[in-house]
Design a protein around this motif. Sequence first.
Motif, PDB file in Angstrom:
ATOM      1  N   TYR A 186       0.801  -1.226   0.000  1.00 52.03           N
ATOM      2  CA  TYR A 186       0.000   0.000   0.000  1.00 52.03           C
ATOM      3  C   TYR A 186       0.837   1.282   0.000  1.00 52.03           C
ATOM      4  O   TYR A 186       0.282   2.375   0.116  1.00 52.03           O
ATOM      5  CB  TYR A 186      -0.918   0.010   1.236  1.00 52.03           C
ATOM      6  CG  TYR A 186      -2.106  -0.901   1.093  1.00 52.03           C
ATOM      7  CD1 TYR A 186      -3.256  -0.480   0.437  1.00 52.03           C
ATOM      8  CD2 TYR A 186      -2.073  -2.191   1.622  1.00 52.03           C
ATOM      9  CE1 TYR A 186      -4.343  -1.319   0.310  1.00 52.03           C
ATOM     10  CE2 TYR A 186      -3.154  -3.038   1.492  1.00 52.03           C
ATOM     11  CZ  TYR A 186      -4.283  -2.595   0.833  1.00 52.03           C
ATOM     12  OH  TYR A 186      -5.371  -3.430   0.696  1.00 52.03           O
ATOM     13  N   ARG A 187       2.128   1.174  -0.139  1.00 49.51           N
ATOM     14  CA  ARG A 187       2.964   2.364  -0.017  1.00 49.51           C
ATOM     15  C   ARG A 187       2.766   3.347  -1.171  1.00 49.51           C
ATOM     16  O   ARG A 187       2.960   4.546  -0.997  1.00 49.51           O
ATOM     17  CB  ARG A 187       4.434   1.956   0.079  1.00 49.51           C
ATOM     18  CG  ARG A 187       4.776   1.248   1.396  1.00 49.51           C
ATOM     19  CD  ARG A 187       6.213   0.757   1.380  1.00 49.51           C
ATOM     20  NE  ARG A 187       6.422  -0.282   0.381  1.00 49.51           N
ATOM     21  CZ  ARG A 187       7.624  -0.767   0.062  1.00 49.51           C
ATOM     22  NH1 ARG A 187       8.709  -0.293   0.671  1.00 49.51           N
ATOM     23  NH2 ARG A 187       7.741  -1.727  -0.850  1.00 49.51           N
ATOM     24  N   LEU A 188       2.383   2.856  -2.333  1.00 50.64           N
ATOM     25  CA  LEU A 188       2.127   3.730  -3.484  1.00 50.64           C
ATOM     26  C   LEU A 188       0.623   3.887  -3.639  1.00 50.64           C
ATOM     27  O   LEU A 188      -0.090   2.910  -3.860  1.00 50.64           O
ATOM     28  CB  LEU A 188       2.742   3.118  -4.747  1.00 50.64           C
ATOM     29  CG  LEU A 188       2.690   3.970  -6.018  1.00 50.64           C
ATOM     30  CD1 LEU A 188       3.477   5.268  -5.842  1.00 50.64           C
ATOM     31  CD2 LEU A 188       3.218   3.184  -7.202  1.00 50.64           C
ATOM     32  N   LYS A 189       0.129   5.123  -3.522  1.00 47.81           N
ATOM     33  CA  LYS A 189      -1.316   5.364  -3.513  1.00 47.81           C
ATOM     34  C   LYS A 189      -1.734   6.311  -4.632  1.00 47.81           C
ATOM     35  O   LYS A 189      -0.963   7.183  -5.040  1.00 47.81           O
ATOM     36  CB  LYS A 189      -1.753   5.970  -2.178  1.00 47.81           C
ATOM     37  CG  LYS A 189      -1.555   5.094  -0.954  1.00 47.81           C
ATOM     38  CD  LYS A 189      -2.110   5.814   0.272  1.00 47.81           C
ATOM     39  CE  LYS A 189      -2.010   4.937   1.507  1.00 47.81           C
ATOM     40  NZ  LYS A 189      -0.622   4.687   1.910  1.00 47.81           N
ATOM     41  N   ASP A 190      -2.962   6.140  -5.070  1.00 50.50           N
ATOM     42  CA  ASP A 190      -3.589   7.108  -5.964  1.00 50.50           C
ATOM     43  C   ASP A 190      -4.596   7.895  -5.124  1.00 50.50           C
ATOM     44  O   ASP A 190      -5.784   7.574  -5.076  1.00 50.50           O
ATOM     45  CB  ASP A 190      -4.288   6.403  -7.123  1.00 50.50           C
ATOM     46  CG  ASP A 190      -4.849   7.397  -8.140  1.00 50.50           C
ATOM     47  OD1 ASP A 190      -4.736   8.617  -7.912  1.00 50.50           O
ATOM     48  OD2 ASP A 190      -5.411   6.947  -9.164  1.00 50.50           O
ATOM     49  N   GLY A 191      -4.105   8.893  -4.427  1.00 55.01           N
ATOM     50  CA  GLY A 191      -4.973   9.716  -3.589  1.00 55.01           C
ATOM     51  C   GLY A 191      -5.517   8.946  -2.398  1.00 55.01           C
ATOM     52  O   GLY A 191      -4.945   7.958  -1.946  1.00 55.01           O
ATOM     53  N   ALA A 192      -6.671   9.415  -1.905  1.00 51.40           N
ATOM     54  CA  ALA A 192      -7.300   8.800  -0.724  1.00 51.40           C
ATOM     55  C   ALA A 192      -8.224   7.672  -1.152  1.00 51.40           C
ATOM     56  O   ALA A 192      -9.420   7.662  -0.885  1.00 51.40           O
ATOM     57  CB  ALA A 192      -8.062   9.856   0.069  1.00 51.40           C
ATOM     58  N   GLN A 193      -7.641   6.686  -1.836  1.00 54.62           N
ATOM     59  CA  GLN A 193      -8.399   5.537  -2.327  1.00 54.62           C
ATOM     60  C   GLN A 193      -7.674   4.264  -1.914  1.00 54.62           C
ATOM     61  O   GLN A 193      -6.504   4.293  -1.544  1.00 54.62           O
ATOM     62  CB  GLN A 193      -8.525   5.573  -3.857  1.00 54.62           C
ATOM     63  CG  GLN A 193      -9.141   6.834  -4.424  1.00 54.62           C
ATOM     64  CD  GLN A 193      -9.234   6.762  -5.939  1.00 54.62           C
ATOM     65  OE1 GLN A 193     -10.278   6.450  -6.498  1.00 54.62           O
ATOM     66  NE2 GLN A 193      -8.142   7.063  -6.615  1.00 54.62           N
TER      67      GLN A 193
END
Length: 380
Positions: A186-193
Amino acid sequence: MAHRAHFDYIIVGNGLAGLQLALEMASDAFFNEKQIALIDPSEKNLNDKTWSFWETEPTKWKNLPYKTWDKAIISTSKKTISLNLSPYTYKSIKAIDFYNYAKSELKNYNNFHFIADKVESISTDFQPVVITKNTKLRAGHIFDSRIPDEFYNANKSININQHFKGVVIKTQDAVFNDKAVTMMDYRLKDGAQTTFTYVLPFSKYEALIEFTYFTKNVVTEDIYDTFISAYINKYLKIDSYRIIESEQGNIPMTTFPFDDFNTKNVTKIGTGGGWVKPSSGYSFKHTEKRVAKIIENIKSGKIPSANLFKKKYKFYDKVFLKVLHDENHKGEWIFQQFYDKNDIKTMFRFLDEESTFFEELKIMTSLFSWSFIKAFFKTF
């Protein structure tokens, strides 16, 4: 194409569910005298997906896995969780290997007939009839893997898309730890998703890198490509590689009542029957179990779709999806708690829908929060 107009059973769709069902029928003498047709416009000669699952011992698929692992990693922004999967083994099967195996096995039986055609509709007004682009075929019973049209129309179900793109990359140097699968990073995210990266290291030089969303809305292909490239560069620290394969998909995580479309003459199977577990997207072993139940039902004179689902797991899945739908950013926390606070047997038995009440209580305790309390009462 088979030169007949009537079959005892017609299977619509040569995907995972259709072919597993056909293989199980072929292995049971009860169906030796039954004429069975499999209809699909595709020859199934492309590697269009990868199926992954866990099990405690080798089964009928023991020669098919492309790679197996006995360790797994869950990474979040706060911690890394290393899992020893024993007594389970995590396995991956390439779709093309499964398709080739199924087709080669079924061609040994004269009562199985592959028909390359597109099914346009199914009628049960007088008798079960499959209407294809080129002909009409009658059947004693129809197993239909097509998703009902009603799913795509406005409905009151909770709907989350598990959408993703994956690439298999090849490197010059030995950069991968091929002893452990990265189930969620989960370290790479597309915003608060809820987004995560999935890594299947097939060898020290080759791995599937997949960027996945659990969200209501989908994205364009270039968005996946951007995050996959960023993960390879930033977290895997690989500068030079080549892409040798790619796959893309969208798995419905939904409370839509697919099983409401089962009738005396038609059984919905696969994704079209709600066989994909709503809270995880896993389908391989759930398909195997539901196929076995269908065979048991037929042999005992019951309607094929009888008792395919357990109500309590539908409820658990609905609560999970409600949280993910209303508070999508909670996904990382949910899965961190799930994998960090429970042992492997408890987690996998729960996901396999084989858990005891005590194990389910442990799962619920690990996820205890105001979000789940709200979702529980809204669902209840």
